[in-house]
Write a protein that holds these residues in place. Structure first.
Motif, short mmCIF file in Angstrom:
data_model
loop_
_atom_site.label_atom_id
_atom_site.label_comp_id
_atom_site.label_asym_id
_atom_site.label_seq_id
_atom_site.Cartn_x
_atom_site.Cartn_y
_atom_site.Cartn_z
N VAL A 96 42.97 -34.94 23.74
CA VAL A 96 42.63 -33.80 22.90
C VAL A 96 43.02 -32.52 23.61
O VAL A 96 42.67 -32.32 24.77
CB VAL A 96 41.12 -33.78 22.58
N ASP A 146 42.80 -28.40 23.23
CA ASP A 146 42.20 -27.26 22.54
C ASP A 146 43.24 -26.15 22.41
O ASP A 146 43.97 -25.87 23.36
CB ASP A 146 40.99 -26.77 23.33
N PRO A 181 46.17 -25.37 15.80
CA PRO A 181 46.43 -26.79 16.00
C PRO A 181 47.68 -27.31 15.28
O PRO A 181 48.41 -28.12 15.81
CB PRO A 181 45.18 -27.49 15.48
N SER A 211 47.03 -36.60 10.31
CA SER A 211 45.85 -36.01 9.70
C SER A 211 45.84 -34.52 9.97
O SER A 211 46.15 -34.08 11.07
CB SER A 211 44.58 -36.65 10.29
N ASP A 212 45.49 -33.74 8.95
CA ASP A 212 45.41 -32.29 9.11
C ASP A 212 44.37 -31.77 8.14
O ASP A 212 44.61 -31.71 6.95
CB ASP A 212 46.77 -31.65 8.85
N ASP A 213 43.20 -31.41 8.66
CA ASP A 213 42.15 -30.87 7.80
C ASP A 213 42.00 -29.36 7.95
O ASP A 213 41.04 -28.77 7.47
CB ASP A 213 40.82 -31.58 8.02
N THR A 259 41.44 -27.62 10.71
CA THR A 259 40.86 -27.29 12.01
C THR A 259 41.13 -28.37 13.05
O THR A 259 41.00 -28.12 14.25
CB THR A 259 39.34 -27.08 11.92
N TRP A 260 41.48 -29.57 12.60
CA TRP A 260 41.71 -30.71 13.49
C TRP A 260 42.98 -31.41 13.02
O TRP A 260 43.08 -31.77 11.85
CB TRP A 260 40.53 -31.67 13.42
N ASP A 272 45.82 -34.58 13.97
CA ASP A 272 46.12 -35.77 14.76
C ASP A 272 47.61 -36.04 14.74
O ASP A 272 48.27 -35.89 13.71
CB ASP A 272 45.40 -37.00 14.21
N ALA A 332 45.41 -35.16 19.76
CA ALA A 332 44.61 -34.43 18.76
C ALA A 332 44.56 -32.98 19.20
O ALA A 332 44.47 -32.68 20.38
CB ALA A 332 43.22 -35.03 18.64
#
Length: 51
Positions: A10, A12, A16, A33-35, A37-38, A40, A50
C-alpha cells in the motif's frame, strides 16, 4: 517456516488514480478497482499494489 505472508503493498499518496496509472504504465499492470479514494493495481508476476 513462514510466519507471515505479504499480501499487498500500500502506497499513501494525494492522487491515487494518477499514481496507479503511472505504475500501470511502468510495470504493465491493470487497475482492477477504483472507488475514488482507493485504487488497486494488479501487477503480472508480482504483488498487488494499492494506492
Amino acid at each position: 517456516m513462514a510466519l507471515a505472508t505479504l499480501g499487498v503493498v500500500v502506497l499513501d499518496c494525494p492522487d491515487p488514480r494518477a499514481l496507479a496509472d503511472f505504475y500501470a504504465e511502468v510495470l504493465g499492470g491493470t487497475v482492477t478497482s477504483d472507488d475514488g479514494t482507493w485504487v488497486d493495481l494488479e501487477v503480472p508476476g508480482g504483488r498487488p499494489l494499492a494506492f
